[in-house]
Design a protein around this motif. Structure first.
Motif, PDB file in Angstrom:
ATOM      1  N   ARG A 123      -5.975  -4.083  -7.802  1.00  6.53           N
ATOM      2  CA  ARG A 123      -5.787  -4.799  -9.082  1.00  6.53           C
ATOM      3  C   ARG A 123      -5.073  -6.125  -8.862  1.00  6.53           C
ATOM      4  O   ARG A 123      -5.370  -7.113  -9.523  1.00  6.53           O
ATOM      5  N   ARG A 124      -4.129  -6.124  -7.925  1.00  9.26           N
ATOM      6  CA  ARG A 124      -3.410  -7.382  -7.639  1.00  9.26           C
ATOM      7  C   ARG A 124      -4.287  -8.337  -6.824  1.00  9.26           C
ATOM      8  O   ARG A 124      -4.204  -9.563  -6.965  1.00  9.26           O
ATOM      9  N   GLU A 125      -5.111  -7.752  -5.966  1.00  8.27           N
ATOM     10  CA  GLU A 125      -5.926  -8.567  -5.045  1.00  8.27           C
ATOM     11  C   GLU A 125      -7.025  -9.337  -5.784  1.00  8.27           C
ATOM     12  O   GLU A 125      -7.284 -10.510  -5.504  1.00  8.27           O
ATOM     13  N   GLU A 126      -7.647  -8.661  -6.767  1.00  4.64           N
ATOM     14  CA  GLU A 126      -8.856  -9.218  -7.400  1.00  4.64           C
ATOM     15  C   GLU A 126      -8.676 -10.643  -7.951  1.00  4.64           C
ATOM     16  O   GLU A 126      -9.459 -11.546  -7.599  1.00  4.64           O
ATOM     17  N   PRO A 127      -7.660 -10.914  -8.804  1.00  9.93           N
ATOM     18  CA  PRO A 127      -7.556 -12.276  -9.352  1.00  9.93           C
ATOM     19  C   PRO A 127      -7.251 -13.323  -8.276  1.00  9.93           C
ATOM     20  O   PRO A 127      -7.682 -14.479  -8.396  1.00  9.93           O
ATOM     21  N   ILE A 128      -6.548 -12.903  -7.243  1.00 13.22           N
ATOM     22  CA  ILE A 128      -6.228 -13.870  -6.172  1.00 13.22           C
ATOM     23  C   ILE A 128      -7.507 -14.258  -5.432  1.00 13.22           C
ATOM     24  O   ILE A 128      -7.757 -15.429  -5.139  1.00 13.22           O
ATOM     25  N   VAL A 129      -8.360 -13.260  -5.178  1.00 10.05           N
ATOM     26  CA  VAL A 129      -9.634 -13.532  -4.495  1.00 10.05           C
ATOM     27  C   VAL A 129     -10.510 -14.417  -5.388  1.00 10.05           C
ATOM     28  O   VAL A 129     -11.126 -15.387  -4.927  1.00 10.05           O
ATOM     29  N   LEU A 130     -10.545 -14.108  -6.679  1.00 11.51           N
ATOM     30  CA  LEU A 130     -11.382 -14.915  -7.596  1.00 11.51           C
ATOM     31  C   LEU A 130     -10.908 -16.368  -7.619  1.00 11.51           C
ATOM     32  O   LEU A 130     -11.728 -17.294  -7.623  1.00 11.51           O
TER      33      LEU A 130
ATOM     34  N   PHE B 138       0.841  -1.206   0.000  1.00 10.51           N
ATOM     35  CA  PHE B 138       0.000   0.000   0.000  1.00 10.51           C
ATOM     36  C   PHE B 138       0.871   1.249   0.000  1.00 10.51           C
ATOM     37  O   PHE B 138       0.655   2.177  -0.768  1.00 10.51           O
ATOM     38  N   ALA B 139       1.851   1.255   0.913  1.00 11.29           N
ATOM     39  CA  ALA B 139       2.702   2.451   1.067  1.00 11.29           C
ATOM     40  C   ALA B 139       3.493   2.713  -0.215  1.00 11.29           C
ATOM     41  O   ALA B 139       3.645   3.856  -0.643  1.00 11.29           O
ATOM     42  N   ALA B 140       3.933   1.638  -0.852  1.00  9.31           N
ATOM     43  CA  ALA B 140       4.783   1.810  -2.035  1.00  9.31           C
ATOM     44  C   ALA B 140       3.974   2.118  -3.296  1.00  9.31           C
ATOM     45  O   ALA B 140       4.383   2.933  -4.126  1.00  9.31           O
ATOM     46  N   PHE B 141       2.812   1.463  -3.459  1.00  7.60           N
ATOM     47  CA  PHE B 141       2.106   1.549  -4.752  1.00  7.60           C
ATOM     48  C   PHE B 141       0.683   2.114  -4.677  1.00  7.60           C
ATOM     49  O   PHE B 141       0.062   2.347  -5.704  1.00  7.60           O
TER      50      PHE B 141
ATOM     51  N   GLN C 207      -5.110   1.587  -5.322  1.00  9.10           N
ATOM     52  CA  GLN C 207      -5.627   1.123  -6.622  1.00  9.10           C
ATOM     53  C   GLN C 207      -4.830  -0.060  -7.163  1.00  9.10           C
ATOM     54  O   GLN C 207      -5.407  -1.060  -7.615  1.00  9.10           O
ATOM     55  N   LYS C 208      -3.526   0.064  -7.088  1.00  6.16           N
ATOM     56  CA  LYS C 208      -2.674  -1.026  -7.581  1.00  6.16           C
ATOM     57  C   LYS C 208      -2.881  -2.273  -6.745  1.00  6.16           C
ATOM     58  O   LYS C 208      -2.889  -3.399  -7.259  1.00  6.16           O
ATOM     59  N   PHE C 209      -3.049  -2.044  -5.431  1.00 10.57           N
ATOM     60  CA  PHE C 209      -3.276  -3.191  -4.549  1.00 10.57           C
ATOM     61  C   PHE C 209      -4.554  -3.932  -4.957  1.00 10.57           C
ATOM     62  O   PHE C 209      -4.556  -5.155  -5.078  1.00 10.57           O
TER      63      PHE C 209
END
Ligand SMILES: NC(=O)c1ccc[n+]([C@@H]2O[C@H](COP(=O)([O-])OP(=O)(O)OC[C@H]3O[C@@H](n4cnc5c(N)ncnc54)[C@H](O)[C@@H]3O)[C@@H](O)[C@H]2O)c1
Length: 494
Positions: free
Chosen positions: A49-56, A39-42, A45-47
C-alpha cells in the motif's frame, strides 16, 4: 516514454543502465527505514500500500529509465500505468537470482525453496506485461538500449526479444506493420527476395539500394542461385559496411544468409521472414545454407543475423497450403516448449502474433544454450530426420518442407511410443490441412537410407529426437534401423 525494468529480485534492474531511477530506493527514503525492517514490522500488505503511490509517481516523473521492485507489478494500478512505457523484463535464472539476493537482507529471500516458488509464480506476470524480453548477460541492457528505445516509435504492440547466440547478439522485433519502419544496421540495403514476396511486400521496405529477385521454391535453394546472388552483389558494389536484407520465407532466408556469411567473408544480414516456417523458426539462430542434389542443407555456415524483423501481417498474403506447412513447425516448437504454448496450440489456437512470439522465444532460448548443435539445439531437429529424408527422396518437389516435417514428426512420435500424443498431433495436422500419410509410391527403404545422410549422424548411427511428453523432448536417442523402417512403412499406410 521510459524504459521500465521489471523482473525478479536479483535480475539486475537497478544497475541495468547508468542512470536508473530505483523505486526501491525511493520507497526506503519515504519509509525512513530499510524495506526489510518495514516488512518485519508491518507485513507485505501494508508495504504494498505504501509502495504503490511512490511507484506511480516515479512512472509520471519523466525519468527515462526506471527500475521497479520485484513485487510492484502485483498492483493492477501500477500495471495500468505501465501501458505508457516500454516494459523490459530482465529474466534471470533461479541460481543467479538467489546468488545475488540471498543474504542481502531482502524480506522474501530468506528461504531458497520459497524464493524459487515465488519466482515461478511471478514469471507469468512479468511475461504478460513485457514489451521486451531480455536474458541475463553482463552489461547486456546497454547493448540492447538502442533497440529498446526504437520500440517507442514502432507500431503499438511490437515486442522485442534480445537473442544471444555464441558471441553474437541481435534484436528480434515481432509485431504488425514493421517492415518499413525499424532501423537497420549498415549503410545501404541490398535486398534478396523471391518473385512472389518481392511483388507483394518489396514495396514496403524503405531505403532499398538494390534488389535481387530469385525464383521461388526449394528447388532454387542451390549453389547456382547463390552464385548469381554473390555476383550481383559484386556487380552492385556491395561492401562490408552495407547490409543484406532477406525478405521472404525460409528458402530466401537460408540462401541469402549463406550469401551474407560468405560474401567478402561475411556481411551483416537482416532477416525479414514472411512465412510461418520462417517466422517461428528459420529466421532465428543463424543456420544458413543451400541444398545439394544429394542431401538437404548440405553446404552452409553459421551466420547470426544482425536483426530480425518479424512482421506477422505479411502472413495475410500467404497461400493456405503454405500456412498449413508452417503449422508443422509451430506444433514442433510447442512440443519442445510444453507449458502454456503447447496448451494453446493443442487447443487449436490460431497462429497469431502471440504464438509466433512464443515460438520465436522458444527457438531463441534453445539456440542461446547451444549455438552449434552440440547438444540442446538438436531438439529443434524433432521430426526433421525423417522429414529431410522424405524431401531428399522426393526431389524437394513433392512436399513442402513443413509437410515433410509433419510426416517426420508423426514418425518420431511413433518411435517415441507416445501413441495418444501422436493421435492428438495427427488430428491437429489433419485439421490444418497437412498430410498425415506418406504417398504410397514413396520408397520407404530409400527414406531410411536417406536418414543416414543426416548431418547429426555419429559414425553409422543417426541419433533421433524423441518426445516423452510435451516439454519433455530428448535428443541423441538410439533407434534401430528396422524400427525406423517400420515407422515409415506405417506412415505410408496413414
Ligand atoms: N535455417 C533454419 O534454421 C531453418 C529452419 C527451418 C526451415 N528452414 C528452411 O526453410 C525452408 C522452407 O521455408 P518456407 O516454408 O518458408 O518456404 P519458402 O521460402 O519456399 O516459401 C514458401 C512459398 O511461399 C511464398 N511466400 C513467402 N512469403 C509469402 C507471403 N508473405 N505471401 C505470399 N507468398 C509468400 C514463397 O514465394 C514460396 O513460394 C527450407 O529450405 C528449410 O530447410 C531453415
Amino acid at each position: 516514454m521510459a524504459l521500465v525494468f521489471v523482473g525478479f529480485m536479483g535480475a539486475g534492474k537497478s544497475s541495468a543502465l547508468d542512470d536508473v531511477l530505483d523505486t526501491d530506493k525511493l520507497v526506503e527514503d519515504q519509509l525512513e527505514m530499510p524495506i526489510a525492517s518495514f516488512f518485519a514490522a508491518f507485513g507485505e500488505q501494508k508495504f504494498r500500500r505504501r509502495e504503490e503511490p511512490i511507484v506511480l509517481r516515479a512512472l509520471r516523473s519523466g525519468a527515462s529509465a526506471i527500475a521497479l521492485g520485484g513485487g510492484s507489478v502485483l498492483s493492477p494500478v501500477v500495471r495500468e500505468a505501465l501501458c505508457e512505457h516500454t516494459v523490459v523484463w530482465l529474466d534471470v535464472s533461479d541460481e543467479t537470482a538467489w546468488a545475488r539476493a540471498a543474504g542481502d537482507d531482502r524480506p522474501l529471500a530468506a528461504d531458497r525453496a520459497a524464493f524459487c516458488a515465488l519466482h515461478a509464480e511471478r514469471r507469468p506476470l512479468y511475461e504478460s506485461i513485457a514489451d521486451a524480453f531480455l536474458p541475463e548477460g553482463d552489461r547486456l541492457v546497454r547493448r540492447a538500449e538502442p533497440a529498446l528505445r526504437a520500440l517507442a516509435d514502432a507500431p503499438a504492440g511490437t515486442k522485442l526479444v534480445w537473442a544471444v547466440a555464441g558471441g553474437s547478439e541481435y534484436p528480434v522485433f515481432v509485431g504488425r506493420g514493421l517492415i518499413g519502419g525499424l532501423p537497420r544496421p549498415g549503410r545501404r540495403a541490398f535486398v534478396v527476395t523471391d518473385a512472389n514476396v518481392g511483388a507483394l511486400h518489396g514495396g514496403a521496405l524503405r531505403d532499398t539500394h538494390h534488389t535481387i529477385t530469385i525464383p521461388a521454391g526449394e528447388e532454387h535453394k542451390t549453389l547456382a542461385v547463390a552464385e548469381r546472388v554473390w555476383r550481383e552483389l559484386a556487380a552492385g558494389g556491395m561492401g562490408r559496411d552495407d547490409h543484406l536484407v532477406a525478405l521472404g520465407g525460409g528458402v530466401v532466408g537460408d540462401l541469402a544468409g549463406f550469401c551474407a556469411a560468405s560474401y567478402q567473408r561475411g556481411v551483416p544480414i537482416v532477416q525479414v521472414p514472411t512465412t510461418v516456417v520462417a517466422q517461428v523458426d528459420s529466421a532465428y539462430g543463424g543456420k544458413t545454407g543451400v541444398d545439394l542434389p544429394e542431401a538437404k542443407n548440405y553446404v552452409g555456415a553459421y551466420h547470426q543475423p544482425a536483426a530480425v524483423i518479424t512482421d506477422v501481417s505479411t502472413l495475410e498474403t500467404l497461400p493456405r497450403d503454405e500456412l498449413a506447412a508452417g503449422y508443422a513447425e509451430v506444433v514442433k516448437t510447442a512440443l519442445i516448449a510444453g507449458g502454456s504454448l503447447w496448451e494453446r496450440v493443442a487447443a487449436g489456437a490460431a497462429v497469431d502474433k502471440r504464438v509466433v512470439l512464443d515460438c520465436a522465444r522458444t527457438k531463441i532460448a534453445v539456440v542461446a544454450s547451444d549455438e552449434r548443435d552440440g547438444g540442446a539445439r538438436q531438439l529443434l531437429n524433432l521430426g526433421h530426420t525423417v522429414g529431410h529424408a522424405i524431401e531428399t527422396v522426393t526431389g524437394y518437389r513433392r512436399y513442402r518442407h513443413g509437410e515433410a516435417v509433419a510426416l517426420g514428426l508423426l514418425a518420431a512420435l511413433r518411435l517415441g511410443g507416445t501413441e495418444a500424443l501422436r493421435g492428438q498431433v495427427a488430428h491437429l495436422f489433419a485439421a490444418a490441412g497437412l498430410p498425415t500419410a506418406l504417398d504410397a509410391d514413396v520408397d520407404a527403404e530409400a527414406v531410411v537410407a536417406a536418414t543416414r545422410l543426416d548431418k547429426k549422424r555419429v559414425g553409422n548411427r543417426v541419433p533421433f529426437v524423441l518426445v516423452r511428453a510435451p516439454g519433455d523432448v530428448v535428443f541423441g536417442q538410439r533407434v534401430a534401423a528396422q524400427d525406423v523402417l517400420a515407422a515409415v512403412v506405417e506412415l505410408r499406410a496413414g
